[in-house]
Design a protein around this motif. Sequence first.
Motif, mmCIF file in Angstrom:
data_model
loop_
_atom_site.group_PDB
_atom_site.id
_atom_site.type_symbol
_atom_site.label_atom_id
_atom_site.label_comp_id
_atom_site.label_asym_id
_atom_site.label_seq_id
_atom_site.Cartn_x
_atom_site.Cartn_y
_atom_site.Cartn_z
ATOM 1 N N LEU A 150 48.777 36.556 38.711
ATOM 2 C CA LEU A 150 47.697 37.535 38.774
ATOM 3 C C LEU A 150 48.316 38.863 39.219
ATOM 4 O O LEU A 150 48.473 39.136 40.390
ATOM 5 N N ALA A 153 44.434 42.419 40.102
ATOM 6 C CA ALA A 153 43.115 41.801 40.223
ATOM 7 C C ALA A 153 42.030 42.663 39.613
ATOM 8 O O ALA A 153 40.955 42.167 39.272
ATOM 9 N N ASP A 160 37.113 36.690 35.706
ATOM 10 C CA ASP A 160 36.567 36.526 37.052
ATOM 11 C C ASP A 160 36.377 35.047 37.367
ATOM 12 O O ASP A 160 36.185 34.224 36.460
ATOM 13 N N PRO A 161 36.408 34.697 38.652
ATOM 14 C CA PRO A 161 36.076 33.314 39.027
ATOM 15 C C PRO A 161 34.669 32.963 38.561
ATOM 16 O O PRO A 161 33.790 33.828 38.485
ATOM 17 N N THR A 168 33.347 26.032 41.843
ATOM 18 C CA THR A 168 34.010 27.317 41.659
ATOM 19 C C THR A 168 35.275 27.098 40.844
ATOM 20 O O THR A 168 36.086 26.229 41.173
ATOM 21 N N ASP A 170 38.546 29.295 39.103
ATOM 22 C CA ASP A 170 39.272 30.557 39.012
ATOM 23 C C ASP A 170 40.283 30.425 37.873
ATOM 24 O O ASP A 170 41.389 29.924 38.066
ATOM 25 N N ARG A 173 43.923 31.794 38.345
ATOM 26 C CA ARG A 173 44.810 31.041 39.243
ATOM 27 C C ARG A 173 44.824 29.546 38.955
ATOM 28 O O ARG A 173 45.515 28.792 39.626
ATOM 29 N N GLN A 175 42.537 27.361 39.598
ATOM 30 C CA GLN A 175 42.076 26.683 40.808
ATOM 31 C C GLN A 175 40.624 26.250 40.642
ATOM 32 O O GLN A 175 39.817 26.983 40.067
ATOM 33 N N GLU A 194 35.845 24.231 32.104
ATOM 34 C CA GLU A 194 35.474 25.639 31.970
ATOM 35 C C GLU A 194 34.507 25.837 30.800
ATOM 36 O O GLU A 194 33.519 26.573 30.911
#
Length: 259
Positions: A150, A153, A160-161, A168, A170, A173, A175, A194
């Motif tokens: 990243l 940002a 975006d997350p 959540t 991300d 990342r 994550q 996702e």
Amino acid sequence: MQEESLASAAMADAATQKYTADARPQTIALVDDDRNILATLSIGLHAEGFATRVYADGETALKALLENPPDLAIFDIKMPRMDGLELLKALRAQSRLPVIFLTSKDEEPDEALGLAMGADDYIAKPFSQRLLIARIRAILRRSELARAPLEDAAAPDVPDPIARGRLTLDPARHQVSWDGKAVSLTVTEFLILEALAVRPGVVKSRNQLMDAAYSEDVYVDDRTIDSHIKRLRRKFRAVDAEFSAIDTLYGAGYSFADG
């Protein structure tokens, strides 16, 4: 014959020395007790610009894969000392290294188990080099995107997350967390989740999930997607026994409920 195969594999490995440090060819680890397959795959992969490392058993491979990870690994299932499934289980305890299984037509239960344990893909023997290369490139592309640093940002092209209820994600990342607890996913699992979480409540067919997780030149069947969904549910239930956010609409596909 085995000596000739080993010599061929050694010649193919030596060919990687022609690459400069700047070229940095992507490295594929091959784990198979069939030395003819190791030699053939090594030569074919080098012709496509990859470097290879070859291992004839799972125990030797595991130590090397953890100490000096390649970009991707290809495992045979049936091997002495430590078979491909045992190797994957031990590897997944410490690494998300992308893994492709080589299987035989009579090993379908093992294919499903391998995917459930976290393999990214499988290819049934006999297979074409063209198909294998396509699968490798597709998984490496996804893996590179997931690992991309990243850098800025605030950059407009950085996703975006995604927050959906207790989930959540991300993408920048790679994550994932549920109720603040981290959940470790493979690249393929992340892309499937996702695709579902982007539009909660919308049913995504298996074909749509295939499109989200695999490139156009790679074909997988319905059972592959089903196995990844089962694996996703198992991982989330490891942090929340009541997890039920991934719904199945039989005959239609899957959806994510963020309530």
